[in-house]
Design a protein around this motif. Structure first.
Motif, PDB file in Angstrom:
ATOM      1  N   SER A 184       0.810  -1.215   0.000  1.00  0.00           N
ATOM      2  CA  SER A 184       0.000   0.000   0.000  1.00  0.00           C
ATOM      3  C   SER A 184       0.844   1.266   0.000  1.00  0.00           C
ATOM      4  O   SER A 184       0.376   2.331  -0.380  1.00  0.00           O
ATOM      5  CB  SER A 184      -0.906   0.027   1.225  1.00  0.00           C
ATOM      6  OG  SER A 184      -0.147   0.290   2.392  1.00  0.00           O
ATOM      7  N   GLY A 185       2.081   1.161   0.488  1.00  0.00           N
ATOM      8  CA  GLY A 185       2.923   2.343   0.630  1.00  0.00           C
ATOM      9  C   GLY A 185       2.571   3.164   1.858  1.00  0.00           C
ATOM     10  O   GLY A 185       3.037   4.283   2.003  1.00  0.00           O
ATOM     11  N   PHE A 186       1.713   2.607   2.733  1.00  0.00           N
ATOM     12  CA  PHE A 186       1.281   3.288   3.973  1.00  0.00           C
ATOM     13  C   PHE A 186       0.674   4.643   3.617  1.00  0.00           C
ATOM     14  O   PHE A 186       1.231   5.699   3.903  1.00  0.00           O
ATOM     15  CB  PHE A 186       2.461   3.442   4.938  1.00  0.00           C
ATOM     16  CG  PHE A 186       2.093   3.340   6.398  1.00  0.00           C
ATOM     17  CD1 PHE A 186       1.547   4.430   7.071  1.00  0.00           C
ATOM     18  CD2 PHE A 186       2.303   2.179   7.102  1.00  0.00           C
ATOM     19  CE1 PHE A 186       1.220   4.353   8.403  1.00  0.00           C
ATOM     20  CE2 PHE A 186       1.988   2.085   8.443  1.00  0.00           C
ATOM     21  CZ  PHE A 186       1.435   3.179   9.098  1.00  0.00           C
ATOM     22  N   PRO A 187      -0.512   4.626   2.998  1.00  0.00           N
ATOM     23  CA  PRO A 187      -1.152   5.869   2.539  1.00  0.00           C
ATOM     24  C   PRO A 187      -1.397   6.870   3.666  1.00  0.00           C
ATOM     25  O   PRO A 187      -1.384   6.515   4.844  1.00  0.00           O
ATOM     26  CB  PRO A 187      -2.494   5.383   1.971  1.00  0.00           C
ATOM     27  CG  PRO A 187      -2.337   3.932   1.750  1.00  0.00           C
ATOM     28  CD  PRO A 187      -1.326   3.452   2.739  1.00  0.00           C
ATOM     29  N   THR A 188      -1.685   8.104   3.273  1.00  0.00           N
ATOM     30  CA  THR A 188      -1.985   9.135   4.261  1.00  0.00           C
ATOM     31  C   THR A 188      -3.137   8.678   5.160  1.00  0.00           C
ATOM     32  O   THR A 188      -4.063   8.013   4.701  1.00  0.00           O
ATOM     33  CB  THR A 188      -2.353  10.463   3.578  1.00  0.00           C
ATOM     34  OG1 THR A 188      -3.428  10.247   2.662  1.00  0.00           O
ATOM     35  CG2 THR A 188      -1.150  11.063   2.868  1.00  0.00           C
ATOM     36  N   ALA A 189      -3.020   9.017   6.446  1.00  0.00           N
ATOM     37  CA  ALA A 189      -4.005   8.710   7.498  1.00  0.00           C
ATOM     38  C   ALA A 189      -4.122   7.225   7.814  1.00  0.00           C
ATOM     39  O   ALA A 189      -5.030   6.825   8.534  1.00  0.00           O
ATOM     40  CB  ALA A 189      -5.363   9.321   7.187  1.00  0.00           C
ATOM     41  N   SER A 190      -3.219   6.404   7.305  1.00  0.00           N
ATOM     42  CA  SER A 190      -3.248   4.972   7.624  1.00  0.00           C
ATOM     43  C   SER A 190      -2.812   4.733   9.061  1.00  0.00           C
ATOM     44  O   SER A 190      -2.067   5.529   9.639  1.00  0.00           O
ATOM     45  CB  SER A 190      -2.324   4.196   6.685  1.00  0.00           C
ATOM     46  OG  SER A 190      -2.823   4.244   5.374  1.00  0.00           O
ATOM     47  N   ILE A 191      -3.278   3.607   9.598  1.00  0.00           N
ATOM     48  CA  ILE A 191      -2.963   3.236  10.975  1.00  0.00           C
ATOM     49  C   ILE A 191      -2.517   1.785  11.008  1.00  0.00           C
ATOM     50  O   ILE A 191      -3.225   0.899  10.517  1.00  0.00           O
ATOM     51  CB  ILE A 191      -4.191   3.403  11.893  1.00  0.00           C
ATOM     52  CG1 ILE A 191      -4.724   4.833  11.856  1.00  0.00           C
ATOM     53  CG2 ILE A 191      -3.850   2.970  13.327  1.00  0.00           C
ATOM     54  CD1 ILE A 191      -6.047   5.029  12.589  1.00  0.00           C
ATOM     55  N   ALA A 192      -1.358   1.537  11.603  1.00  0.00           N
ATOM     56  CA  ALA A 192      -0.881   0.175  11.847  1.00  0.00           C
ATOM     57  C   ALA A 192      -0.829  -0.041  13.353  1.00  0.00           C
ATOM     58  O   ALA A 192      -0.340   0.819  14.089  1.00  0.00           O
ATOM     59  CB  ALA A 192       0.501  -0.031  11.239  1.00  0.00           C
ATOM     60  N   VAL A 193      -1.356  -1.182  13.804  1.00  0.00           N
ATOM     61  CA  VAL A 193      -1.336  -1.530  15.218  1.00  0.00           C
ATOM     62  C   VAL A 193      -0.419  -2.732  15.387  1.00  0.00           C
ATOM     63  O   VAL A 193      -0.638  -3.781  14.774  1.00  0.00           O
ATOM     64  CB  VAL A 193      -2.752  -1.862  15.751  1.00  0.00           C
ATOM     65  CG1 VAL A 193      -2.700  -2.231  17.228  1.00  0.00           C
ATOM     66  CG2 VAL A 193      -3.701  -0.694  15.516  1.00  0.00           C
ATOM     67  N   LEU A 194       0.619  -2.544  16.207  1.00  0.00           N
ATOM     68  CA  LEU A 194       1.567  -3.607  16.503  1.00  0.00           C
ATOM     69  C   LEU A 194       1.452  -3.955  17.974  1.00  0.00           C
ATOM     70  O   LEU A 194       1.266  -3.071  18.811  1.00  0.00           O
ATOM     71  CB  LEU A 194       3.001  -3.153  16.205  1.00  0.00           C
ATOM     72  CG  LEU A 194       3.425  -3.082  14.747  1.00  0.00           C
ATOM     73  CD1 LEU A 194       2.674  -2.006  13.996  1.00  0.00           C
ATOM     74  CD2 LEU A 194       4.907  -2.833  14.648  1.00  0.00           C
TER      75      LEU A 194
END
Length: 182
Positions: free
Chosen positions: A147-157
């Motif tokens: 995805s390229g980590f689009p604007t406003a994206s959220i990743a939860v680790l």
């Protein structure tokens, strides 16, 4: 934080910003970005994450993103503005610094913090996911990459142990949301 659930690191990329300004750090959210950030806040509020601390890059677009995301949460956590986070992101983009410096900032968090949010930039956020999750991330890690980590994206680790122990391959990615998901 839910007892026994471990710690969560939530990475939020700033929402869409103006394309042209004299100073990159001063770019504001555009209309699309304001909507993206509000939607990201609604997703975060429904995700079960209850941020204890937020580290926000010193750029205007990250501050504005967090302001909109935070308004959707039932409890507004302490937010710390980290001017060095913007500078580090620029250095990573130029190849003058490594993701390890970003890991050091995360490691500096108090163990009283269960859920830590970092609001920042590309390429440092997807690079941090790559480093912390390693090769065991599966479909969600591939989605972050593709995805390229689009604007406003959220990743939860998520990971177990003290913040001081977070490092390569110690986390698992449990969620990845983008504005295109709704």
């Amino acid at each position: 934080m839910i007892v026994g659930a471990g710690r969560r690191l939530v990475l939020i990329r700033h929402a869409q910003a103006e394309r042209e300004t004299a100073v990159d750090k001063e770019r504001r959210l555009d209309a699309r970005g304001r909507e993206e950030a509000s939607r990201a806040g609604r997703w975060l509020a429904g995700s079960g994450v209850t941020p204890d601390l937020v580290r926000v890059s010193g750029a205007r677009r990250t501050t504005e993103t967090w302001e909109r995301v935070g308004t959707a949460l039932p409890r507004l956590p302490v937010a710390v503005h980290e001017p060095g986070l913007y500078d580090l992101s620029v250095e990573i983009h130029r190849g003058e610094a490594g993701i390890g410096e970003l890991v050091a900032m995360v490691r500096g968090s108090s163990d009283d913090v269960g859920d830590l949010v970092v609001v920042g930039h590309n390429p440092s956020l997807p690079g941090l996911v790559r480093l912390l999750v390693g090769t065991a991330g599966g479909d969600l890690s591939r989605l972050v990459e593709e995805s390229g980590f689009p604007t406003a994206s959220i990743a939860v680790l998520e990971f177990d142990g003290s913040w001081q122990g977070i490092g390569p391959g110690t986390a698992r990615i449990t969620a990845f949301w983008t504005p295109s998901q709704g």
